[in-house]
Design a protein around this motif. Structure first.
Motif, PDB file in Angstrom:
ATOM      1  N   SER A 165      56.926  43.396  38.946  1.00 54.59           N
ATOM      2  CA  SER A 165      56.774  44.775  38.484  1.00 54.59           C
ATOM      3  C   SER A 165      55.858  44.784  37.282  1.00 54.59           C
ATOM      4  O   SER A 165      55.662  43.771  36.611  1.00 54.59           O
ATOM      5  CB  SER A 165      58.148  45.362  38.114  1.00 54.59           C
ATOM      6  OG  SER A 165      58.779  44.575  37.113  1.00 54.59           O
ATOM      7  N   TYR A 171      56.192  45.720  43.246  1.00 54.05           N
ATOM      8  CA  TYR A 171      55.333  45.125  44.271  1.00 54.05           C
ATOM      9  C   TYR A 171      56.039  43.994  45.009  1.00 54.05           C
ATOM     10  O   TYR A 171      56.915  43.326  44.466  1.00 54.05           O
ATOM     11  CB  TYR A 171      54.082  44.493  43.630  1.00 54.05           C
ATOM     12  CG  TYR A 171      53.300  45.385  42.707  1.00 54.05           C
ATOM     13  CD1 TYR A 171      52.169  46.070  43.142  1.00 54.05           C
ATOM     14  CD2 TYR A 171      53.666  45.528  41.359  1.00 54.05           C
ATOM     15  CE1 TYR A 171      51.432  46.869  42.287  1.00 54.05           C
ATOM     16  CE2 TYR A 171      52.941  46.327  40.494  1.00 54.05           C
ATOM     17  CZ  TYR A 171      51.821  46.994  40.967  1.00 54.05           C
ATOM     18  OH  TYR A 171      51.100  47.785  40.109  1.00 54.05           O
ATOM     19  N   SER A 172      55.579  43.730  46.231  1.00 52.83           N
ATOM     20  CA  SER A 172      55.892  42.480  46.906  1.00 52.83           C
ATOM     21  C   SER A 172      54.694  41.564  46.717  1.00 52.83           C
ATOM     22  O   SER A 172      53.560  42.040  46.524  1.00 52.83           O
ATOM     23  CB  SER A 172      56.168  42.696  48.394  1.00 52.83           C
ATOM     24  OG  SER A 172      55.039  43.249  49.047  1.00 52.83           O
ATOM     25  N   LYS A 178      49.116  41.375  46.075  1.00 53.18           N
ATOM     26  CA  LYS A 178      50.311  42.190  45.926  1.00 53.18           C
ATOM     27  C   LYS A 178      50.210  43.457  46.778  1.00 53.18           C
ATOM     28  O   LYS A 178      49.114  43.968  47.024  1.00 53.18           O
ATOM     29  CB  LYS A 178      50.513  42.587  44.463  1.00 53.18           C
ATOM     30  CG  LYS A 178      50.740  41.405  43.522  1.00 53.18           C
ATOM     31  CD  LYS A 178      51.171  41.836  42.142  1.00 53.18           C
ATOM     32  CE  LYS A 178      50.128  42.628  41.401  1.00 53.18           C
ATOM     33  NZ  LYS A 178      50.468  42.850  39.984  1.00 53.18           N
ATOM     34  N   LYS A 179      51.379  43.945  47.191  1.00 50.52           N
ATOM     35  CA  LYS A 179      51.483  45.213  47.912  1.00 50.52           C
ATOM     36  C   LYS A 179      52.344  46.159  47.082  1.00 50.52           C
ATOM     37  O   LYS A 179      53.471  45.804  46.697  1.00 50.52           O
ATOM     38  CB  LYS A 179      52.122  44.994  49.284  1.00 50.52           C
ATOM     39  CG  LYS A 179      52.287  46.259  50.103  1.00 50.52           C
ATOM     40  CD  LYS A 179      52.878  45.917  51.469  1.00 50.52           C
ATOM     41  CE  LYS A 179      52.934  47.140  52.374  1.00 50.52           C
ATOM     42  NZ  LYS A 179      53.453  46.788  53.721  1.00 50.52           N
ATOM     43  N   LEU A 180      51.824  47.325  46.797  1.00 53.32           N
ATOM     44  CA  LEU A 180      52.578  48.296  46.000  1.00 53.32           C
ATOM     45  C   LEU A 180      53.675  48.912  46.866  1.00 53.32           C
ATOM     46  O   LEU A 180      53.393  49.586  47.857  1.00 53.32           O
ATOM     47  CB  LEU A 180      51.660  49.395  45.478  1.00 53.32           C
ATOM     48  CG  LEU A 180      52.337  50.493  44.661  1.00 53.32           C
ATOM     49  CD1 LEU A 180      52.910  49.937  43.362  1.00 53.32           C
ATOM     50  CD2 LEU A 180      51.360  51.633  44.366  1.00 53.32           C
ATOM     51  N   TYR A 183      55.311  53.277  43.280  1.00 54.53           N
ATOM     52  CA  TYR A 183      54.648  53.618  42.018  1.00 54.53           C
ATOM     53  C   TYR A 183      55.653  54.373  41.157  1.00 54.53           C
ATOM     54  O   TYR A 183      56.240  55.362  41.596  1.00 54.53           O
ATOM     55  CB  TYR A 183      53.419  54.480  42.294  1.00 54.53           C
ATOM     56  CG  TYR A 183      52.617  54.851  41.072  1.00 54.53           C
ATOM     57  CD1 TYR A 183      51.610  54.026  40.603  1.00 54.53           C
ATOM     58  CD2 TYR A 183      52.864  56.047  40.393  1.00 54.53           C
ATOM     59  CE1 TYR A 183      50.864  54.364  39.476  1.00 54.53           C
ATOM     60  CE2 TYR A 183      52.130  56.395  39.266  1.00 54.53           C
ATOM     61  CZ  TYR A 183      51.129  55.552  38.824  1.00 54.53           C
ATOM     62  OH  TYR A 183      50.391  55.884  37.707  1.00 54.53           O
ATOM     63  N   VAL A 197      45.966  44.084  43.924  1.00 56.88           N
ATOM     64  CA  VAL A 197      46.743  44.919  44.843  1.00 56.88           C
ATOM     65  C   VAL A 197      45.861  45.242  46.051  1.00 56.88           C
ATOM     66  O   VAL A 197      44.809  45.855  45.912  1.00 56.88           O
ATOM     67  CB  VAL A 197      47.204  46.229  44.161  1.00 56.88           C
ATOM     68  CG1 VAL A 197      47.932  47.122  45.167  1.00 56.88           C
ATOM     69  CG2 VAL A 197      48.105  45.917  42.975  1.00 56.88           C
ATOM     70  N   PHE A 200      49.149  49.490  50.123  1.00 56.04           N
ATOM     71  CA  PHE A 200      50.258  50.347  49.699  1.00 56.04           C
ATOM     72  C   PHE A 200      51.292  50.408  50.822  1.00 56.04           C
ATOM     73  O   PHE A 200      50.936  50.537  51.997  1.00 56.04           O
ATOM     74  CB  PHE A 200      49.791  51.775  49.425  1.00 56.04           C
ATOM     75  CG  PHE A 200      48.765  51.909  48.336  1.00 56.04           C
ATOM     76  CD1 PHE A 200      48.737  51.052  47.252  1.00 56.04           C
ATOM     77  CD2 PHE A 200      47.811  52.932  48.398  1.00 56.04           C
ATOM     78  CE1 PHE A 200      47.788  51.193  46.244  1.00 56.04           C
ATOM     79  CE2 PHE A 200      46.856  53.076  47.403  1.00 56.04           C
ATOM     80  CZ  PHE A 200      46.842  52.209  46.327  1.00 56.04           C
ATOM     81  N   ALA A 204      54.801  55.016  49.024  1.00 58.00           N
ATOM     82  CA  ALA A 204      54.692  54.348  47.719  1.00 58.00           C
ATOM     83  C   ALA A 204      54.563  55.333  46.564  1.00 58.00           C
ATOM     84  O   ALA A 204      54.971  55.044  45.446  1.00 58.00           O
ATOM     85  CB  ALA A 204      53.506  53.390  47.723  1.00 58.00           C
TER      86      ALA A 204
END
Length: 377
Positions: A165, A171-172, A178-180, A183, A197, A200, A204
């Motif tokens: 975070s 995120y993963s 990273k994937k958001l 938000y 990133v 998404f 998200a």
């Protein structure tokens, strides 16, 4: 007392399931709005999870007495803001309950897995996750109506290899990318997506309150329109030069549980150096490898007449779905394929198809209530 005549702690799980099947059918008749049988039909759940969820659905928040009485070896934790049930090895969160929407929930150290829908009925504003967490189900942040919870903050303990975070959100992690997931920043009006990133998750930006502009990073190669569902504040999305794919919403608005009022009010801008996507007269196109044009999506609901680029060869699934102001369309010669539901739920009254058309998808004109004429050149 609803379980007392049904389950004995000496029964095996299979015997319990047989009795639950009978019980759940009766409960479905008594509580038709609660879909009780769905709990039983989920074969991925352990029996304790089924019972815990049943108690929750029936309005009994505290299952501690039941678990102790019937010999289930799960750790029960009483929290300041609720309660949770953890597997005996301390690695799996089975169930979390909190009735306070402002609660700050800390998942204990050592938890590696948050089971599917373990937090379905929990209310909270902030979530603190341990560094050991490896699996976080995509439904973990949704409520019983399958809608994302309103969450102000998610923090991940330093050292987690799978999630993280920052000031923007949760995120993963996949290697260096990273994937958001969500938000959570409610101070900024512009989000410059960080370079690491690359994508998404769906919904998200569901929680945003002040965000106006999203500027995609040069490292992103796709944009997921589903990420914007539920938002009420976003005004524009700036698509960078390296975005290769615009992944549109491919379902009708009436099927979506999230607020969609703002979706046609978002303005999209594509970088002039992008060789894969461009916008022309409110329609976004993708340039395919063979230089064919695919009309991906109509972005605005004020399109009222024919505006399709003459070099278009494919019209995508749901491309004009829900465009109620669209009255007539003459599809240009050269279009070879029209995807499923392409004009569904639109205001279309007349459609002219080209001679070049080879493939017509399913339900192209479904629920076009005013459509009176479809003809081919």
């Amino acid at each position: 007392g609803i379980m007392n005549n049904i389950i004995n702690k000496d029964y095996e799980d299979e015997e319990i399931k047989q009795k639950l099947e009978v019980l759940f059918k009766k409960l479905d008749l008594a509580y038709p709005d609660k879909c009780i049988t769905d709990l039983y039909n989920d074969n991925n759940k352990e029996i304790v999870e089924i019972i815990v969820n049943l108690y929750s659905k029936l309005g009994y928040p505290n299952v501690k007495i039941f678990l102790v009485s019937y010999g289930y070896k799960y750790e029960y934790k009483k929290l300041e803001e609720g309660e949770m049930i953890i597997s005996n090895d301390g690695k799996t969160l089975i169930y979390l309950n909190s009735t306070n929407p402002s609660a700050v929930i800390k998942i204990p150290s050592g938890i590696e897995t948050i089971r599917d829908k373990a937090m379905l009925y929990a209310k909270f504003s902030s979530l603190l996750l341990p560094k050991e967490l490896k699996y976080f189900d995509k439904y973990a942040l949704k409520d019983k109506y399958d809608v994302m919870k309103k969450i102000d903050k998610i923090e991940v303990e330093d050292g987690n290899q799978y999630f993280c975070s920052d000031e923007y959100g949760f995120y993963s992690i996949d290697g260096n990318n990273k994937k958001l997931i969500l938000y959570t920043n409610n101070k900024l009006d512009t989000f410059n997506v960080p370079s690491d990133v690359i994508s998404f998750a769906d919904y998200a930006f569901n929680n945003v309150k002040k965000l106006k502009t999203i500027i995609l990073s040069e490292s992103m190669e796709e944009f997921n329109q589903y990420a914007l569902l539920g938002n009420k504040s976003i005004k524009q999305v700036r698509i960078s030069a390296n975005i290769k794919e615009f992944r549109p919403i491919v379902e009708n608005i009436y099927e979506i549980k999230y607020n969609t009022d703002n979706m046609f009010k978002i303005y999209y801008f594509v970088d002039e150096n992008n060789n894969n996507l461009f916008i022309d007269k409110g329609l976004i196109y993708q340039v395919l490898p063979d230089d064919k044009l695919k009309l991906v999506k109509c972005l605005y609901d004020d399109i009222s007449s024919n505006s399709i680029n003459e070099y278009t060869r494919i019209i995508g699934d749901y491309a004009f779905a829900d465009i109620v102001n669209l009255k007539e369309i003459e599809i240009p010669e050269g279009v070879e394929e029209i995807g499923s539901h392409a004009f569904s739920c639109s205001g279309l009254r007349k459609a002219v198809l080209p001679k070049s058309l080879k493939i017509l998808g399913e339900y192209v004109f479904s629920q076009c209530d005013y459509l009176s004429k479809v003809m081919r050149k």
